[in-house]
Design a protein around this motif. Structure first.
Motif, mmCIF file in Angstrom:
data_model
loop_
_atom_site.group_PDB
_atom_site.id
_atom_site.type_symbol
_atom_site.label_atom_id
_atom_site.label_comp_id
_atom_site.label_asym_id
_atom_site.label_seq_id
_atom_site.Cartn_x
_atom_site.Cartn_y
_atom_site.Cartn_z
ATOM 1 N N GLU A 145 -6.242 -6.321 -10.355
ATOM 2 C CA GLU A 145 -5.342 -5.170 -10.408
ATOM 3 C C GLU A 145 -5.992 -3.924 -9.809
ATOM 4 O O GLU A 145 -5.347 -3.138 -9.125
ATOM 5 N N GLU A 146 -7.297 -3.767 -10.048
ATOM 6 C CA GLU A 146 -7.988 -2.569 -9.577
ATOM 7 C C GLU A 146 -8.228 -2.571 -8.073
ATOM 8 O O GLU A 146 -8.668 -1.562 -7.498
ATOM 9 N N ASP A 147 -7.962 -3.695 -7.398
ATOM 10 C CA ASP A 147 -8.136 -3.756 -5.950
ATOM 11 C C ASP A 147 -7.006 -3.065 -5.199
ATOM 12 O O ASP A 147 -7.113 -2.785 -4.010
ATOM 13 N N GLY A 148 -5.921 -2.816 -5.891
ATOM 14 C CA GLY A 148 -4.788 -2.180 -5.233
ATOM 15 C C GLY A 148 -3.941 -3.195 -4.482
ATOM 16 O O GLY A 148 -4.390 -4.309 -4.179
ATOM 17 N N PRO A 149 -2.710 -2.834 -4.151
ATOM 18 C CA PRO A 149 -1.813 -3.766 -3.455
ATOM 19 C C PRO A 149 -2.183 -3.951 -1.992
ATOM 20 O O PRO A 149 -2.820 -3.096 -1.382
ATOM 21 N N GLU A 150 -1.759 -5.080 -1.446
ATOM 22 C CA GLU A 150 -1.975 -5.365 -0.031
ATOM 23 C C GLU A 150 -1.043 -4.529 0.843
ATOM 24 O O GLU A 150 -1.418 -4.091 1.926
ATOM 25 N N ALA A 151 0.172 -4.336 0.375
ATOM 26 C CA ALA A 151 1.155 -3.550 1.135
ATOM 27 C C ALA A 151 2.093 -2.843 0.169
ATOM 28 O O ALA A 151 2.398 -3.356 -0.904
ATOM 29 N N VAL A 152 2.534 -1.654 0.564
ATOM 30 C CA VAL A 152 3.457 -0.861 -0.251
ATOM 31 C C VAL A 152 4.562 -0.334 0.649
ATOM 32 O O VAL A 152 4.312 0.053 1.798
ATOM 33 N N GLY A 153 5.785 -0.339 0.143
ATOM 34 C CA GLY A 153 6.900 0.191 0.920
ATOM 35 C C GLY A 153 7.919 0.880 0.029
ATOM 36 O O GLY A 153 7.870 0.772 -1.202
ATOM 37 N N VAL A 154 8.841 1.591 0.652
ATOM 38 C CA VAL A 154 9.899 2.320 -0.059
ATOM 39 C C VAL A 154 11.243 1.726 0.340
ATOM 40 O O VAL A 154 11.497 1.475 1.529
ATOM 41 N N VAL A 155 12.088 1.524 -0.664
ATOM 42 C CA VAL A 155 13.411 0.927 -0.448
ATOM 43 C C VAL A 155 14.481 1.868 -0.976
ATOM 44 O O VAL A 155 14.362 2.401 -2.085
ATOM 45 N N ILE A 156 15.519 2.091 -0.186
ATOM 46 C CA ILE A 156 16.691 2.857 -0.614
ATOM 47 C C ILE A 156 17.931 2.108 -0.170
ATOM 48 O O ILE A 156 18.064 1.745 1.005
ATOM 49 N N GLU A 157 18.821 1.842 -1.123
ATOM 50 C CA GLU A 157 20.066 1.109 -0.855
ATOM 51 C C GLU A 157 19.797 -0.215 -0.147
ATOM 52 O O GLU A 157 20.512 -0.605 0.781
ATOM 53 N N GLY A 158 18.758 -0.910 -0.601
ATOM 54 C CA GLY A 158 18.442 -2.214 -0.051
ATOM 55 C C GLY A 158 17.794 -2.200 1.311
ATOM 56 O O GLY A 158 17.522 -3.252 1.889
ATOM 57 N N VAL A 159 17.504 -1.012 1.838
ATOM 58 C CA VAL A 159 16.901 -0.873 3.166
ATOM 59 C C VAL A 159 15.435 -0.474 3.006
ATOM 60 O O VAL A 159 15.119 0.485 2.295
ATOM 61 N N GLU A 160 14.557 -1.196 3.647
ATOM 62 C CA GLU A 160 13.137 -0.861 3.636
ATOM 63 C C GLU A 160 12.928 0.292 4.616
ATOM 64 O O GLU A 160 12.813 0.099 5.819
ATOM 65 N N VAL A 161 12.870 1.504 4.085
ATOM 66 C CA VAL A 161 12.822 2.692 4.939
ATOM 67 C C VAL A 161 11.396 3.070 5.335
ATOM 68 O O VAL A 161 11.185 3.782 6.322
#
Length: 222
Positions: A145-161
């Motif tokens: 858990e302390e290694d952090g995520p491999e990738a992060v993204g933001v989603v609005i209305e089902g769209v990966e913005v």
């Protein structure tokens, strides 16, 4: 983008376009630099700089406040805070504090951040397409858990913005900026979390606070 700011604001306020259409019309807007610029035009505040400066300033105080929480919420917060003790990393600390804040305010951190394993890529795509608003984090199977995520993204209305962001906290800052940029309402299930960041940390329209957020602010200033 700066020259078309006024036109874009009118389109957002009056036409209320769906996000998929807006992304197609203004693809350059959905970048970190343009979100920062747009937020500055709207609020006259530097989004990224102020967001992290304020968050870092109050992190130690918030962690102390969280530690006093009892019951099921306190137990969940302690689990969320555990990675901080294992690795002294500013990104990990910010991520933990944001998720812990949700729980402290009696909101579900899973409504804000949805985590997936890289081996479940197809499942992640399906769920992301059904997400109204939030952040996704992809982790390798077996990663700490302390290694952090491999990738992060933001989603609005089902769209990966936004994608390929460096941390959950960075994703939250960009989501906060996009809510202002696109004139969106906060998710009802996370209204206190967003209120705290808007009115307490970012000091935007902070004269009137809900009792729950007001109580937390008083504790922070003691």
């Amino acid at each position: 983008m700066q020259r078309t700011f006024s036109y874009r604001c009118q389109e957002v306020v009056h036409n209320k376009p769906v996000i998929s259409e807006f992304v197609n019309r203004w693809p350059a807007l959905f970048t970190v630099s343009e979100i920062n610029a747009e937020f500055m035009c709207i609020t006259t505040l530097p989004l990224q700089a102020k967001f992290f400066r304020q968050l870092d300033q109050y992190t130690a105080k918030l962690i102390k406040i969280f530690s006093s929480r009892g019951g099921a919420a306190g137990k969940k917060i302690r689990l969320l805070m555990a990675p901080i003790a294992k690795r002294d990393n500013i990104e990990v600390k910010r991520d933990c504090v944001i998720r812990g804040l949700c729980v402290y305010l009696n909101e579900d951190s899973n409504s804000l951040v949805k985590e997936y394993l890289t081996v479940n890529g197809e499942e992640a795509k399906r769920e992301i397409a059904q997400t109204t608003m939030g952040i996704y984090a992809i982790r390798h199977e077996g990663a700490d858990e302390e290694d952090g995520p491999e990738a992060v993204g933001v989603v609005i209305e089902g769209v990966e913005v936004l994608s390929n962001l460096r941390s959950i906290s960075f994703g939250f800052a960009m989501l906060f900026g996009l809510i202002y940029t696109l004139n969106l309402s906060y998710p009802q299930e996370l209204k206190y979390t967003f209120e705290f960041f808007q009115k307490v940390l970012m000091t935007l329209d902070g004269n009137k606070l809900s009792p729950k957020v007001q109580t937390l602010k008083i504790k922070m200033l003691q």
